[in-house]
Scaffold this motif. Structure first.
Motif, PDB file in Angstrom:
ATOM      1  N   ASN A  86      44.151  44.952  44.972  1.00  0.00           N
ATOM      2  CA  ASN A  86      42.843  44.365  45.256  1.00  0.00           C
ATOM      3  C   ASN A  86      42.537  43.198  44.321  1.00  0.00           C
ATOM      4  O   ASN A  86      41.867  42.244  44.721  1.00  0.00           O
ATOM      5  N   MET A  87      43.035  43.265  43.114  1.00  0.00           N
ATOM      6  CA  MET A  87      42.891  42.121  42.211  1.00  0.00           C
ATOM      7  C   MET A  87      43.648  40.912  42.758  1.00  0.00           C
ATOM      8  O   MET A  87      43.179  39.773  42.663  1.00  0.00           O
ATOM      9  N   THR A  88      44.811  41.154  43.345  1.00  0.00           N
ATOM     10  CA  THR A  88      45.621  40.065  43.889  1.00  0.00           C
ATOM     11  C   THR A  88      44.857  39.262  44.937  1.00  0.00           C
ATOM     12  O   THR A  88      44.964  38.030  44.994  1.00  0.00           O
ATOM     13  N   THR A  89      44.059  39.936  45.754  1.00  0.00           N
ATOM     14  CA  THR A  89      43.309  39.205  46.786  1.00  0.00           C
ATOM     15  C   THR A  89      42.312  38.234  46.156  1.00  0.00           C
ATOM     16  O   THR A  89      42.063  37.154  46.689  1.00  0.00           O
ATOM     17  N   VAL A  90      41.752  38.616  45.018  1.00  0.00           N
ATOM     18  CA  VAL A  90      40.810  37.744  44.325  1.00  0.00           C
ATOM     19  C   VAL A  90      41.541  36.573  43.665  1.00  0.00           C
ATOM     20  O   VAL A  90      41.109  35.418  43.746  1.00  0.00           O
ATOM     21  N   ILE A  91      42.681  36.857  43.035  1.00  0.00           N
ATOM     22  CA  ILE A  91      43.454  35.805  42.380  1.00  0.00           C
ATOM     23  C   ILE A  91      44.030  34.846  43.409  1.00  0.00           C
ATOM     24  O   ILE A  91      44.016  33.622  43.217  1.00  0.00           O
ATOM     25  N   ASP A  92      44.536  35.368  44.512  1.00  0.00           N
ATOM     26  CA  ASP A  92      45.095  34.526  45.570  1.00  0.00           C
ATOM     27  C   ASP A  92      44.053  33.553  46.124  1.00  0.00           C
ATOM     28  O   ASP A  92      44.384  32.435  46.544  1.00  0.00           O
ATOM     29  N   ALA A  93      42.794  33.989  46.135  1.00  0.00           N
ATOM     30  CA  ALA A  93      41.717  33.139  46.653  1.00  0.00           C
ATOM     31  C   ALA A  93      41.233  32.129  45.614  1.00  0.00           C
ATOM     32  O   ALA A  93      40.324  31.343  45.894  1.00  0.00           O
ATOM     33  N   GLY A  94      41.838  32.145  44.425  1.00  0.00           N
ATOM     34  CA  GLY A  94      41.468  31.196  43.380  1.00  0.00           C
ATOM     35  C   GLY A  94      40.199  31.550  42.642  1.00  0.00           C
ATOM     36  O   GLY A  94      39.560  30.685  42.038  1.00  0.00           O
ATOM     37  N   ASN A  95      39.836  32.843  42.654  1.00  0.00           N
ATOM     38  CA  ASN A  95      38.563  33.240  42.065  1.00  0.00           C
ATOM     39  C   ASN A  95      38.671  33.895  40.698  1.00  0.00           C
ATOM     40  O   ASN A  95      37.669  34.398  40.180  1.00  0.00           O
ATOM     41  N   GLY A  96      39.853  33.913  40.117  1.00  0.00           N
ATOM     42  CA  GLY A  96      40.013  34.454  38.778  1.00  0.00           C
ATOM     43  C   GLY A  96      40.124  33.342  37.753  1.00  0.00           C
ATOM     44  O   GLY A  96      40.573  32.234  38.053  1.00  0.00           O
ATOM     45  N   ASP A  97      39.704  33.617  36.530  1.00  0.00           N
ATOM     46  CA  ASP A  97      39.825  32.673  35.428  1.00  0.00           C
ATOM     47  C   ASP A  97      40.877  33.212  34.462  1.00  0.00           C
ATOM     48  O   ASP A  97      40.585  34.056  33.628  1.00  0.00           O
ATOM     49  N   GLY A  98      42.111  32.761  34.607  1.00  0.00           N
ATOM     50  CA  GLY A  98      43.194  33.277  33.783  1.00  0.00           C
ATOM     51  C   GLY A  98      43.850  34.492  34.410  1.00  0.00           C
ATOM     52  O   GLY A  98      43.522  34.886  35.543  1.00  0.00           O
ATOM     53  N   ASN A  99      44.768  35.094  33.678  1.00  0.00           N
ATOM     54  CA  ASN A  99      45.503  36.241  34.185  1.00  0.00           C
ATOM     55  C   ASN A  99      44.731  37.539  33.973  1.00  0.00           C
ATOM     56  O   ASN A  99      44.180  37.768  32.891  1.00  0.00           O
ATOM     57  N   PRO A 100      44.703  38.407  34.982  1.00  0.00           N
ATOM     58  CA  PRO A 100      44.104  39.735  34.779  1.00  0.00           C
ATOM     59  C   PRO A 100      44.866  40.505  33.702  1.00  0.00           C
ATOM     60  O   PRO A 100      46.058  40.283  33.499  1.00  0.00           O
ATOM     61  N   ARG A 101      44.173  41.405  33.049  1.00  0.00           N
ATOM     62  CA  ARG A 101      44.779  42.227  32.012  1.00  0.00           C
ATOM     63  C   ARG A 101      44.605  43.700  32.351  1.00  0.00           C
ATOM     64  O   ARG A 101      43.513  44.151  32.715  1.00  0.00           O
ATOM     65  N   ILE A 102      45.693  44.451  32.264  1.00  0.00           N
ATOM     66  CA  ILE A 102      45.629  45.888  32.523  1.00  0.00           C
ATOM     67  C   ILE A 102      44.964  46.567  31.330  1.00  0.00           C
ATOM     68  O   ILE A 102      45.394  46.395  30.193  1.00  0.00           O
ATOM     69  N   PHE A 103      43.912  47.339  31.605  1.00  0.00           N
ATOM     70  CA  PHE A 103      43.200  47.961  30.484  1.00  0.00           C
ATOM     71  C   PHE A 103      43.278  49.480  30.469  1.00  0.00           C
ATOM     72  O   PHE A 103      43.103  50.105  29.420  1.00  0.00           O
ATOM     73  N   VAL A 104      43.549  50.124  31.608  1.00  0.00           N
ATOM     74  CA  VAL A 104      43.769  51.579  31.663  1.00  0.00           C
ATOM     75  C   VAL A 104      44.625  51.915  32.872  1.00  0.00           C
ATOM     76  O   VAL A 104      44.899  51.054  33.728  1.00  0.00           O
ATOM     77  N   ARG A 105      45.014  53.174  32.940  1.00  0.00           N
ATOM     78  CA  ARG A 105      45.687  53.727  34.111  1.00  0.00           C
ATOM     79  C   ARG A 105      44.959  55.014  34.506  1.00  0.00           C
ATOM     80  O   ARG A 105      44.237  55.604  33.692  1.00  0.00           O
ATOM     81  N   ASN A 106      45.155  55.437  35.751  1.00  0.00           N
ATOM     82  CA  ASN A 106      44.508  56.656  36.221  1.00  0.00           C
ATOM     83  C   ASN A 106      45.441  57.403  37.173  1.00  0.00           C
ATOM     84  O   ASN A 106      46.310  56.794  37.811  1.00  0.00           O
TER      85      ASN A 106
END
Length: 248
Positions: A86-106
């Protein structure tokens, strides 16, 4: 499709996101996966205490719905997703500022009503006649993880309901409307007075990484960056660990 570069929370070094010579002020809006409700609310309170000029507003929902809202122009500063997809859809649309960072797992567990009246002890029990099961819809991260686990285990079941986020699936258990649901470990811990959690080994094959990113059009970029650093900080990670999340 663009590949999202996901950095671990320990990579890169922390920088001071505050504007030079000034304290953080204004509102910061965080779109976050429903499974983060309790832990992010606590982190937000800690953030406001440390930055009295800032007010944090949250929108908690299924990650797929939040990603769609961001891509349709909903104003937000930060996006925390329960899956990289789901993060990829936001990044692909050009709506992220920089690279996402993994902060936890579940990780998934089987949630059952307190006392386990349905006698569910493992994944195979979910297929027994008369056992009512709630799942998340497959476009939602908890639903995608459940589908992966069930496919890998060769387990076929027909849920009585497909929910749009993990909290909705869990509420079916809390209300006694179903005998079990596949939800995250952290959600069972948050509702431990009303439900029991049953660990099952197959869930190790579908652990979800949670990425976070400041959004490109964030109205309050300094506060957005500071909030992300709060999540990645030692105190923020301690809150998440206490809620049942795993370190990335």
């Amino acid at each position: 499709m663009t590949t999202v570069a996901l950095a671990g929370c320990g990579s890169g070094g922390t920088t001071d996101p505050r504007p030079p010579g000034g304290a953080l002020t204004g509102d910061v809006t965080v779109f976050a996966a429903a499974s983060l409700t309790e832990s992010f609310t606590r982190i937000g309170e800690d953030f406001e205490t440390a930055n009295p000029g800032v007010r944090v507003t949250f929108s908690f929902a299924g990650s797929s719905a939040l990603a769609n809202q961001i891509n349709q122009g909903a104003p937000a500063d930060v996006f925390a997703s329960a899956s990289p997809a789901n993060m990829t859809t936001v990044i692909d649309a050009g709506n992220g500022d920089g690279n996402p960072r993994i902060f936890v797992r579940n990780q998934l567990v089987i949630a059952v009503p307190d006392g386990n009246p349905g006698g569910v002890n493992g994944l195979a029990d979910l297929t027994q006649p008369g056992v009512k099961v709630a799942l998340c819809a497959e476009q939602v991260p908890c639903g995608a993880a459940a589908a992966k686990v069930l496919a890998a285990a060769g387990t076929k079941l027909t849920p009585v309901t497909l929910e749009q986020d993990v909290k909705a699936a869990l509420s079916k258990v809390r209300l006694g409307e179903v005998d079990a649901a596949l939800v995250y470990r952290s959600d069972v811990r948050a509702a431990d007075e009303d439900v029991d959690g049953i660990e099952f080994p197959e869930s190790a094959g579908a652990i979800n990484d949670y990425p976070i990113v400041v959004l490109k059009n964030a109205p309050n970029q300094p506060a957005a960056r500071a909030f992300v650093e709060q999540v990645l900080s030692g105190p923020g990670q301690a809150v998440l660990a206490a809620a049942g999340f795993q370190a990335p």
